[in-house]
Scaffold this motif. Structure first.
Motif, PDB file in Angstrom:
ATOM      1  N   LYS A   9       0.830  -1.193   0.000  1.00 46.49           N
ATOM      2  CA  LYS A   9       0.000   0.000   0.000  1.00 46.49           C
ATOM      3  C   LYS A   9       0.867   1.247   0.000  1.00 46.49           C
ATOM      4  O   LYS A   9       1.724   1.433   0.859  1.00 46.49           O
ATOM      5  N   HIS A  10       0.632   2.123  -0.960  1.00 42.19           N
ATOM      6  CA  HIS A  10       1.359   3.388  -1.071  1.00 42.19           C
ATOM      7  C   HIS A  10       0.763   4.411  -0.115  1.00 42.19           C
ATOM      8  O   HIS A  10      -0.326   4.213   0.442  1.00 42.19           O
ATOM      9  N   LYS A  11       1.449   5.531   0.059  1.00 45.20           N
ATOM     10  CA  LYS A  11       0.961   6.583   0.941  1.00 45.20           C
ATOM     11  C   LYS A  11      -0.341   7.202   0.454  1.00 45.20           C
ATOM     12  O   LYS A  11      -1.083   7.792   1.245  1.00 45.20           O
ATOM     13  N   ASN A  12      -0.649   7.073  -0.838  1.00 49.08           N
ATOM     14  CA  ASN A  12      -1.888   7.649  -1.360  1.00 49.08           C
ATOM     15  C   ASN A  12      -3.097   6.739  -1.146  1.00 49.08           C
ATOM     16  O   ASN A  12      -4.196   7.055  -1.582  1.00 49.08           O
ATOM     17  N   GLY A  13      -2.890   5.578  -0.487  1.00 49.74           N
ATOM     18  CA  GLY A  13      -4.000   4.699  -0.159  1.00 49.74           C
ATOM     19  C   GLY A  13      -4.259   3.604  -1.169  1.00 49.74           C
ATOM     20  O   GLY A  13      -5.103   2.731  -0.932  1.00 49.74           O
ATOM     21  N   ARG A  14      -3.545   3.604  -2.303  1.00 50.47           N
ATOM     22  CA  ARG A  14      -3.711   2.556  -3.305  1.00 50.47           C
ATOM     23  C   ARG A  14      -2.535   1.581  -3.255  1.00 50.47           C
ATOM     24  O   ARG A  14      -1.512   1.874  -2.647  1.00 50.47           O
ATOM     25  N   SER A  34       9.700   6.554  -3.903  1.00 48.48           N
ATOM     26  CA  SER A  34       9.356   6.720  -2.494  1.00 48.48           C
ATOM     27  C   SER A  34       9.540   5.383  -1.779  1.00 48.48           C
ATOM     28  O   SER A  34       9.454   4.312  -2.394  1.00 48.48           O
ATOM     29  N   ARG A  70      -8.317  -1.624  -4.845  1.00 50.06           N
ATOM     30  CA  ARG A  70      -7.457  -0.437  -4.765  1.00 50.06           C
ATOM     31  C   ARG A  70      -6.120  -0.668  -5.471  1.00 50.06           C
ATOM     32  O   ARG A  70      -5.166   0.085  -5.259  1.00 50.06           O
ATOM     33  N   PHE A  92       0.913   8.038  -8.457  1.00 50.02           N
ATOM     34  CA  PHE A  92       1.275   7.934  -7.057  1.00 50.02           C
ATOM     35  C   PHE A  92       0.851   9.163  -6.262  1.00 50.02           C
ATOM     36  O   PHE A  92       0.655   9.084  -5.068  1.00 50.02           O
ATOM     37  N   VAL A  93       0.721  10.277  -6.928  1.00 51.26           N
ATOM     38  CA  VAL A  93       0.270  11.493  -6.248  1.00 51.26           C
ATOM     39  C   VAL A  93      -1.155  11.841  -6.650  1.00 51.26           C
ATOM     40  O   VAL A  93      -1.606  12.952  -6.476  1.00 51.26           O
ATOM     41  N   GLU A  94      -1.832  10.861  -7.230  1.00 51.17           N
ATOM     42  CA  GLU A  94      -3.248  10.969  -7.568  1.00 51.17           C
ATOM     43  C   GLU A  94      -3.528  12.120  -8.525  1.00 51.17           C
ATOM     44  O   GLU A  94      -4.525  12.825  -8.432  1.00 51.17           O
ATOM     45  N   LYS A  95      -2.620  12.331  -9.498  1.00 50.21           N
ATOM     46  CA  LYS A  95      -2.867  13.302 -10.545  1.00 50.21           C
ATOM     47  C   LYS A  95      -3.428  12.580 -11.763  1.00 50.21           C
ATOM     48  O   LYS A  95      -3.253  11.389 -11.947  1.00 50.21           O
TER      49      LYS A  95
END
Length: 268
Positions: A112-117, A198, A221, A234-237
């Motif tokens: 799980k990444h820091k963005n929740g996915r 990261s 997810r 990863f940064v939800e862009k």
């Protein structure tokens, strides 16, 4: 129950479970519940949403409980994992941590990444960490406290307290809570590195092997990011692929059409 279930709600005093702070709830939470909307003429009360993928089903926590909606503890910051009647098969499957095999450096895994996915990543380093287990005065407990979280004793120099000793713990909200020390645990940890470079240090139960059957909540997810083409994910862009077919505007709505560049400027 509502205060625990709704992500934006918090207890001002965690030990007393009151008062409840509702200031962080966004207005979209107050939309019609799919269970009681036939009885209610207007939106009333804050709703939660099905946690499966992008399901838009929303319901009051109490209505969901009465309707038999499955609820399970979830990973922070999502306290509760809900599955509506359409996705009731997508509930958690607890893993037997004792049977999990160790991982090797360089092994490809899913985490799980820091963005929740969840993404594929690589095990960069094998380490160990010491965690303390404490029972708090309100009856709750935590088994993943760091030695430096104990503020009334220098555990890094003196070692862990004796079993049953009274301790003061600085929690993630910055406040200090009282409790009793239970035990210390030395747990293998894994430093994983994602394709956006990261890194995270995680426990074994937080990592999934590529050949392992993934729980449905993880599948919901799971994202793909290969060859660094999707680094923005990863940064939800928003990620735009050149190969993606462009949308064609329906002639009936052509007068309402807004050029993408203008639309983005408006949204920004």
């Amino acid at each position: 129950m509502c205060a625990v279930a709704v992500l934006e709600v918090r207890f001002v005093n965690i030990a007393d479970r009151r008062p409840v702070d509702l200031n962080g709830i966004p207005l979209p939470r107050f939309k019609l519940c799919q269970y009681c909307r036939k009885r209610m003429k207007k939106a009333s009360g804050c709703c939660v949403q099905c946690s499966y993928g992008r399901c838009s089903s929303s319901f009051h926590a109490t209505c969901a409980q009465a309707a038999g909606v499955h609820m399970h503890p979830d990973d922070w910051p999502f306290s509760v994992f809900f599955t509506c009647w359409r996705h009731k098969g997508g509930t958690h499957a607890e893993r037997n941590t004792a049977s999990l095999q160790g991982l090797d450096e360089g092994q490809r895994v899913i985490c799980k990444h820091k963005n929740g996915r969840y993404y594929q990543c690589e095990v960069a380093e094998l380490t160990k960490a010491t965690f303390y287990e404490v029972v708090f005065d309100d009856g709750s407990f935590s088994d993943n406290l760091f030695p430096e979280d104990i503020v009334n004793r220098d555990c890094l120099k003196l070692g862990p307290p004796a079993e049953g000793d009274v301790v003061q713990v600085r929690w993630t909200d910055g406040l200090i809570y009282g409790g009793k020390f239970v035990a210390s645990h030395v747990i293998p940890m894994y430093l994983v590195e994602f394709e956006d470079e990261s890194q995270l240090t995680v426990k074994r139960e937080d990592v999934y092997c590529l050949d392992e059957e993934l729980p449905k909540r993880v599948k919901a997810r799971l994202s793909v990011a290969s060859d660094m083409r999707f680094k923005g994910v990863f940064v939800e862009k928003e990620v735009k692929e050149d190969s993606k077919r462009q949308r064609v505007v329906n002639s009936r709505y052509r007068e309402d059409y807004i050029e993408p560049s203008v639309y983005r400027a408006i949204m920004e």
